[in-house]
Design a protein around this motif. Structure first.
Motif, PDB file in Angstrom:
ATOM      1  N   GLY A   1       0.811  -1.206   0.000  1.00 34.64           N
ATOM      2  CA  GLY A   1       0.000   0.000   0.000  1.00 34.64           C
ATOM      3  C   GLY A   1       0.846   1.257   0.000  1.00 34.64           C
ATOM      4  O   GLY A   1       1.824   1.391  -0.740  1.00 34.64           O
ATOM      5  N   LEU A   2       0.485   2.200   0.871  1.00 38.56           N
ATOM      6  CA  LEU A   2       1.204   3.476   0.976  1.00 38.56           C
ATOM      7  C   LEU A   2       2.524   3.361   1.727  1.00 38.56           C
ATOM      8  O   LEU A   2       3.272   4.326   1.805  1.00 38.56           O
ATOM      9  CB  LEU A   2       0.332   4.493   1.718  1.00 38.56           C
ATOM     10  CG  LEU A   2      -0.920   5.003   1.027  1.00 38.56           C
ATOM     11  CD1 LEU A   2      -1.767   5.798   2.011  1.00 38.56           C
ATOM     12  CD2 LEU A   2      -0.558   5.859  -0.166  1.00 38.56           C
ATOM     13  N   GLY A   3       2.765   2.190   2.331  1.00 44.86           N
ATOM     14  CA  GLY A   3       3.972   2.013   3.134  1.00 44.86           C
ATOM     15  C   GLY A   3       3.708   2.015   4.616  1.00 44.86           C
ATOM     16  O   GLY A   3       4.617   2.285   5.411  1.00 44.86           O
ATOM     17  N   ASN A   4       2.467   1.701   5.027  1.00 35.91           N
ATOM     18  CA  ASN A   4       2.084   1.723   6.438  1.00 35.91           C
ATOM     19  C   ASN A   4       3.005   0.855   7.298  1.00 35.91           C
ATOM     20  O   ASN A   4       3.353   1.224   8.425  1.00 35.91           O
ATOM     21  CB  ASN A   4       0.635   1.243   6.575  1.00 35.91           C
ATOM     22  CG  ASN A   4       0.097   1.344   7.988  1.00 35.91           C
ATOM     23  OD1 ASN A   4       0.104   2.418   8.589  1.00 35.91           O
ATOM     24  ND2 ASN A   4      -0.369   0.236   8.539  1.00 35.91           N
TER      25      ASN A   4
ATOM     26  N   VAL B   1       6.054  -4.349  -2.118  1.00 39.59           N
ATOM     27  CA  VAL B   1       5.406  -4.770  -3.360  1.00 39.59           C
ATOM     28  C   VAL B   1       3.907  -4.561  -3.236  1.00 39.59           C
ATOM     29  O   VAL B   1       3.297  -4.950  -2.233  1.00 39.59           O
ATOM     30  CB  VAL B   1       5.710  -6.253  -3.674  1.00 39.59           C
ATOM     31  CG1 VAL B   1       5.142  -6.627  -5.042  1.00 39.59           C
ATOM     32  CG2 VAL B   1       7.202  -6.533  -3.626  1.00 39.59           C
ATOM     33  N   GLU B   2       3.312  -3.962  -4.275  1.00 30.83           N
ATOM     34  CA  GLU B   2       1.898  -3.605  -4.244  1.00 30.83           C
ATOM     35  C   GLU B   2       1.329  -3.739  -5.652  1.00 30.83           C
ATOM     36  O   GLU B   2       2.041  -3.521  -6.632  1.00 30.83           O
ATOM     37  CB  GLU B   2       1.755  -2.165  -3.723  1.00 30.83           C
ATOM     38  CG  GLU B   2       0.415  -1.514  -3.898  1.00 30.83           C
ATOM     39  CD  GLU B   2      -0.707  -2.243  -3.208  1.00 30.83           C
ATOM     40  OE1 GLU B   2      -1.764  -2.416  -3.846  1.00 30.83           O
ATOM     41  OE2 GLU B   2      -0.526  -2.664  -2.048  1.00 30.83           O
ATOM     42  N   GLY B   3       0.049  -4.104  -5.753  1.00 29.80           N
ATOM     43  CA  GLY B   3      -0.570  -4.296  -7.050  1.00 29.80           C
ATOM     44  C   GLY B   3      -0.887  -3.014  -7.784  1.00 29.80           C
ATOM     45  O   GLY B   3      -0.904  -2.976  -9.018  1.00 29.80           O
ATOM     46  N   SER B   4      -1.144  -1.936  -7.076  1.00 30.57           N
ATOM     47  CA  SER B   4      -1.542  -0.670  -7.692  1.00 30.57           C
ATOM     48  C   SER B   4      -0.323   0.205  -7.965  1.00 30.57           C
ATOM     49  O   SER B   4       0.403   0.586  -7.046  1.00 30.57           O
ATOM     50  CB  SER B   4      -2.511   0.082  -6.765  1.00 30.57           C
ATOM     51  OG  SER B   4      -2.620   1.431  -7.136  1.00 30.57           O
ATOM     52  N   ALA B   5      -0.116   0.531  -9.247  1.00 30.00           N
ATOM     53  CA  ALA B   5       1.009   1.392  -9.608  1.00 30.00           C
ATOM     54  C   ALA B   5       0.870   2.774  -8.980  1.00 30.00           C
ATOM     55  O   ALA B   5       1.866   3.404  -8.592  1.00 30.00           O
ATOM     56  CB  ALA B   5       1.111   1.509 -11.127  1.00 30.00           C
ATOM     57  N   ALA B   6      -0.379   3.244  -8.853  1.00 32.66           N
ATOM     58  CA  ALA B   6      -0.599   4.569  -8.245  1.00 32.66           C
ATOM     59  C   ALA B   6      -0.187   4.548  -6.771  1.00 32.66           C
ATOM     60  O   ALA B   6       0.442   5.503  -6.285  1.00 32.66           O
ATOM     61  CB  ALA B   6      -2.067   4.960  -8.380  1.00 32.66           C
ATOM     62  N   LEU B   7      -0.527   3.473  -6.057  1.00 29.71           N
ATOM     63  CA  LEU B   7      -0.132   3.382  -4.650  1.00 29.71           C
ATOM     64  C   LEU B   7       1.375   3.246  -4.502  1.00 29.71           C
ATOM     65  O   LEU B   7       1.969   3.783  -3.562  1.00 29.71           O
ATOM     66  CB  LEU B   7      -0.837   2.197  -3.976  1.00 29.71           C
ATOM     67  CG  LEU B   7      -2.259   2.437  -3.480  1.00 29.71           C
ATOM     68  CD1 LEU B   7      -2.830   1.171  -2.840  1.00 29.71           C
ATOM     69  CD2 LEU B   7      -2.309   3.590  -2.478  1.00 29.71           C
TER      70      LEU B   7
END
Length: 457
Positions: free
Chosen positions: A290-293, A308-314
């Motif tokens: 996510g945002l790096g929580n 690693v995150e699925g959303s390129a925007a995130l």
């Protein structure tokens, strides 16, 4: 009691009856509303012997009555007993679905039972027959919007805005084309996102500005999808929350995923990192970052971190948050080397796992669907190494790859956690060393939890 807050009774022939509104140990009368071959559904009509754990609901909109709000399901059950129900649900899911028993049951993470919900999606409806606007959660088992005048799980200042917001929307030209208001509160800023299906007139925009100025609200507008969200007025402080124990500040947009309960989130991050036990010489991967929580706090303890995150925007937002925190950190508290990658984690393979490199520890924080593909890829490598029948061949470069010694798995769905735990324990070479619940959503049936898996050898 099940997770829909229904009491579970049995007829003399063993047939199960789910009774809405009944608590364990009570003697009640109920009216059957649905009959199936294996079970029946019923609604409480009278309590003849009351449970000692029954309490008076704080909210007047909670209950079994017509038009009752469906946002909460357990306000009639004492708060600590709610946690016990959720802990039992976690243990039952782990055993019945995954055939896993944790070696240690972690003490439940609890926090304020009221005023905790800093994220919420409120439906808006203009009722033409009554010539009024309703704003709130849906009614129980209904698509209608509840006639809410107060809400005790929302922050008090937001609950107090329910009626003023109804008056505001009623006065807009666009009152029939505004279906939703989303709440996103940070530590200092309360943001409201107005979903509008048609462009807003200059007069409507001015009314929003005036309302925001009077009530200390930061308005955002959403004309289409989440990527169209923008501030009504530029300038002013950003929406953000802090993780003070780690010296981390997390700016976010109101449609970004953040935890609903900031009080619990701080404790959750602290416990997760304590259980993870990362050292300065170790590499850690944070899956579904996510945002790096979790990623940024991990970077205060580990030597190298990959998020690693699925959303390129995130991922872009996480990189930005990392850069900002790195720039503001004192020299002696610099964050570890931290990288982020966008990847479809629901299509993970053993080859991709190997390509991401060896990590000493993993943190996994998936959505409700769980982390099946990720765990399955890990299990596939283990099965190939032990020469299991029907195992797939090792992917190229896997000879030197090593699985993480410890995995901390944060879950918002005990069923998918149990499924993934079964794979980790029975096919990937791990043991479940600890598990426990996190009461992120008091008075609701939502079960957040955390489990720790260690390599069995």
């Amino acid at each position: 009691m099940d997770l829909d807050a229904q009491g579970i009774a049995r007829r003399p022939d063993g047939k199960v009856v789910f009774i809405d509104g009944a608590l364990p140990g009570e003697l009640v009368s109920a009216t059957v509303t649905k009959r199936k071959n294996q079970w029946e559904a019923a609604t409480l009509t009278a309590v003849h012997r009351e449970s000692s754990q029954r309490v008076a609901p704080r909210c007047p909109h909670f209950g079994l009555h017509q038009g009752a709000c469906g946002g909460c399901k357990m306000q009639h059950l004492e708060a600590s007993a709610q946690v016990a129900v959720k802990q039992r649900a976690l243990e039952d899911n782990l055993w019945h679905l995954g055939k896993v028993r944790p070696e240690v049951i972690l003490r439940a993470i609890e926090g304020p039972a009221w005023g905790y919900r800093y994220r919420a999606r409120l439906s808006v409806r203009y009722v033409q027959k009554k010539n009024e606007v309703l704003i709130g959660f849906h009614e129980r088992k209904s698509r209608y919007v509840a006639d809410m005048r107060e809400c005790h799980v929302l922050p008090p200042q937001v609950s107090a805005l329910l009626l003023p917001l109804r008056a505001l929307i009623m006065g807009l030209e666009a009152r029939e084309t505004c279906p939703q208001i989303e709440l996103a509160a940070g530590d200092e800023i309360t943001a409201l996102v107005l979903r509008h299906l048609e462009p807003l007139s200059d007069g409507d925009r001015q009314q929003l500005r005036d309302f925001g100025a009077r009530h200390g609200i930061q308005w955002w507008l959403q004309p289409k999808g989440p990527d169209t969200v923008h501030r009504l007025e530029e300038g002013g402080p950003p929406l953000a929350y802090a993780l003070p124990e780690f010296g981390i500040a997390m700016p976010f947009k109101p449609t970004d995923f953040t935890q609903v309960n900031p009080h619990i989130n701080r404790v959750l991050v602290t416990r997760a990192l304590r259980l993870l036990g990362a050292q300065r010489h170790e590499r850690v991967i944070d899956w579904f970052c996510g945002l790096g929580n979790f990623t940024l706090p991990i970077a205060t303890q580990a030597g190298q971190v990959l998020g690693v995150e699925g959303s390129a925007a995130l991922v872009a937002r996480a990189r930005q948050n990392c850069e900002q925190n790195q720039a503001s950190a004192p020299a002696h508290q610099a964050l570890a080397a931290t990288e982020f990658a966008a990847r479809n984690l629901f299509d993970m393979t053993a080859a991709q796992l190997v390509a991401d490199g060896t990590a000493d520890r993993w943190l996994v924080d998936p959505p409700r669907e769980g982390a099946f593909a990720l765990v399955k890829a890990l299990a596939a490598i283990h099965q190939a190494r032990i020469g299991a029948e029907d195992a797939e061949p090792l992917p190229p470069g896997a000879e030197g790859w090593q699985p993480p010694r410890r995995i901390v798995y944060v879950s918002c769905n005990p069923a998918t956690l149990a499924r993934d735990a079964g794979l980790l324990v029975h096919q990937a070479g791990y043991r479940c060393s600890a598990a426990g619940v996190v009461n992120m959503f008091p008075h609701t049936a939502h079960v957040e939890s955390m489990a720790v898996f260690d390599l069995a050898n």
